[in-house]
Design an enzyme around this catalytic site. Sequence first.
Site, PDB file in Angstrom:
ATOM      1  N   HIS A 106       1.484  -1.289   5.061  1.00 57.55           N
ATOM      2  CA  HIS A 106       0.867  -1.121   4.787  1.00 57.55           C
ATOM      3  C   HIS A 106      -0.215  -0.818   3.504  1.00 57.55           C
ATOM      4  O   HIS A 106      -0.105  -1.642   3.127  1.00 57.55           O
ATOM      5  CB  HIS A 106       2.296   0.229   4.326  1.00 57.55           C
ATOM      6  CG  HIS A 106       3.163   0.237   3.127  1.00 57.55           C
ATOM      7  ND1 HIS A 106       2.442   1.093   1.971  1.00 57.55           N
ATOM      8  CD2 HIS A 106       4.203  -0.302   2.885  1.00 57.55           C
ATOM      9  CE1 HIS A 106       3.465  -0.363   0.594  1.00 57.55           C
ATOM     10  NE2 HIS A 106       4.008  -0.181   1.268  1.00 57.55           N
ATOM     11  N   ASP A 138       3.747  -5.150  -2.537  1.00 53.43           N
ATOM     12  CA  ASP A 138       4.036  -3.504  -1.640  1.00 53.43           C
ATOM     13  C   ASP A 138       2.548  -2.583  -1.489  1.00 53.43           C
ATOM     14  O   ASP A 138       2.834  -1.939  -2.909  1.00 53.43           O
ATOM     15  CB  ASP A 138       4.523  -2.742  -3.207  1.00 53.43           C
ATOM     16  CG  ASP A 138       5.677  -1.328  -2.458  1.00 53.43           C
ATOM     17  OD1 ASP A 138       5.351  -1.417  -1.130  1.00 53.43           O
ATOM     18  OD2 ASP A 138       6.333  -0.709  -2.784  1.00 53.43           O
ATOM     19  N   ASP A 142       6.877  -4.808   4.392  1.00 52.32           N
ATOM     20  CA  ASP A 142       6.966  -4.506   3.669  1.00 52.32           C
ATOM     21  C   ASP A 142       8.266  -4.674   2.616  1.00 52.32           C
ATOM     22  O   ASP A 142       9.068  -3.549   1.949  1.00 52.32           O
ATOM     23  CB  ASP A 142       7.458  -2.940   4.104  1.00 52.32           C
ATOM     24  CG  ASP A 142       7.173  -1.737   2.248  1.00 52.32           C
ATOM     25  OD1 ASP A 142       6.492  -2.451   1.746  1.00 52.32           O
ATOM     26  OD2 ASP A 142       7.184  -0.869   3.268  1.00 52.32           O
ATOM     27  N   HIS A 172       7.195  -0.486  -7.321  1.00 50.46           N
ATOM     28  CA  HIS A 172       6.126   0.508  -8.000  1.00 50.46           C
ATOM     29  C   HIS A 172       5.375   0.948  -9.328  1.00 50.46           C
ATOM     30  O   HIS A 172       5.907   1.594  -9.880  1.00 50.46           O
ATOM     31  CB  HIS A 172       6.570   1.035  -7.781  1.00 50.46           C
ATOM     32  CG  HIS A 172       7.443   2.389  -6.366  1.00 50.46           C
ATOM     33  ND1 HIS A 172       8.148   3.488  -5.664  1.00 50.46           N
ATOM     34  CD2 HIS A 172       7.222   1.173  -5.013  1.00 50.46           C
ATOM     35  CE1 HIS A 172       8.036   2.469  -4.815  1.00 50.46           C
ATOM     36  NE2 HIS A 172       7.340   2.171  -4.385  1.00 50.46           N
ATOM     37  N   GLU A 198       2.604   5.106   3.230  1.00 49.97           N
ATOM     38  CA  GLU A 198       3.805   4.999   3.734  1.00 49.97           C
ATOM     39  C   GLU A 198       4.648   5.337   2.652  1.00 49.97           C
ATOM     40  O   GLU A 198       5.078   5.952   1.968  1.00 49.97           O
ATOM     41  CB  GLU A 198       4.114   3.364   3.849  1.00 49.97           C
ATOM     42  CG  GLU A 198       5.740   3.304   4.028  1.00 49.97           C
ATOM     43  CD  GLU A 198       6.116   2.528   2.780  1.00 49.97           C
ATOM     44  OE1 GLU A 198       7.925   2.648   3.200  1.00 49.97           O
ATOM     45  OE2 GLU A 198       5.429   2.788   1.533  1.00 49.97           O
ATOM     46  N   GLU A 199       4.053   5.097   1.279  1.00 51.36           N
ATOM     47  CA  GLU A 199       4.813   5.744  -0.307  1.00 51.36           C
ATOM     48  C   GLU A 199       5.036   6.688  -0.685  1.00 51.36           C
ATOM     49  O   GLU A 199       5.614   7.128  -1.460  1.00 51.36           O
ATOM     50  CB  GLU A 199       3.881   5.119  -1.214  1.00 51.36           C
ATOM     51  CG  GLU A 199       3.160   3.287  -1.689  1.00 51.36           C
ATOM     52  CD  GLU A 199       5.102   2.549  -1.948  1.00 51.36           C
ATOM     53  OE1 GLU A 199       5.522   3.360  -1.951  1.00 51.36           O
ATOM     54  OE2 GLU A 199       4.399   1.264  -1.813  1.00 51.36           O
TER      55      GLU A 199
END
Length: 464
Positions: free
Chosen positions: A279, A291, A353, A423, A325-326
């Site tokens: 992503h 990520d 991912d 994140h 995606e997130e």
Amino acid sequence: MRITLLIALLTLSTVFSQTADEKQIKAIYDMALTNGKAYDWLNHLSNQIGGRLSGSVQAQQAVDYTRNQLDSLGLDRVWLQPVMVPKWVRGTPEFAYIETKPGLTTNVPICALGGSVATPDVGIKANIIEVKGIEDLEKLGIENIRGKIVFYNRPMDPTKISTFSAYSGCVDQRYSGAEEAGKYGALGVIVRSMNLRQDDYPHTGSMSYGDTPVQNRIPAAAISTKGADLLSTTLQLNPDINFYFKQNCKQFDDVESYNVIGEIKGTTYPNEIMIVGGHLDSWDLGDGSHDDGAGVVQSMDVLRLIKASGYKPKRTIRVVLFMNEENGLRGGNKYAEVAKSKKENHVFALESDAGGFTPRGFSFDCSDEEFAQVQGWKKLFEPYLIHMFIKGGSGADIGPLKDEGLVLAGLRPDSQRYFDHHHAENDTFEHVNKRELELGAATMTSLIYLADKYGFGIQKKIKG
């Protein structure tokens, strides 16, 4: 005599085939490790563009950059697939403190959870109550929660060797914590970061209010693991302390963005499509290197390595860089929607991912018969220390494609350091090892090569 000769010929054929596969896979690894492009691409995505939250200027810059890079590879086709995505903006940096006595405060690091509403302009200050999970809310009841801030403090389980299992064991408090606490009259929620390490980095992530009316939604923020431990200890000493936090995030109307897609047309079965992807969006605190910048550039390099190796794929191999995606999965859902509306025959999908760390193997979502076939390839990966072939999940973005006969797979790197960065502000380029990233790209390319060369015993038929 004839049977013996036939067995000998079959054995000889297998040996020759295995030798050819060994040579092809060795060539793929050699190219990835000596002439890989993934690290350079990631350097640009991370250091020239940065965090790529859906709907942001940086997300559009990433779309333009990756499309141009795919164009430069001489693929048979490169295009953009429009998709409407949410636009959430964090605003000015969040601020929080613990107040043990009037005027006596200690600042703690927090960040708003993705999709949260803002606090009032003056912030929120109230008593805080600690729980270990959503299930504790019912035990406490509305009389103990109304007018307070709920502090979810269930840590990731350090005894689980798979850190993704530890993550899934407590992420519900981040995703649904505000929705549930709001039902009991809470003013806001503070959630312990999904992180096994003790540090001062709060970790954001998606959250949902479900069908809660807008006017009843309460703000939600993550607190760093060190901050969570300090808050918990302080509460044990004095349950009547106050907690203050202020955040300025805002949800805007959806905006148009794109999945970025490129493909090499198959020579024998062009209507059988195999995809590899990651992503393109990321959270906004760091630059999204692990990520999922790593998965994006690895997937791009799969097609480049296939072309550079001289291998002519039988099936169409497509790279898909999914958007959103997130905080919505809009890109994955849109790709599956379009694929099904066109009756495209997808036969294999591979997603990366899980960070750019050392690859360990793959997980497969497939039938027992297909998994047995995949396990037959395992020995070809052993020289590269790839040993983990398991049945399990694949990836969020390829999940919507799931259909009978479609084999789904996910790259599984070593996971021990992944949630140190997940994140958070420290998900940055400097924490990605060039060699580990390139090994992942080579490992993915090798699996795509084998899946294309041999296909699977059970493949779905084109419907309609």
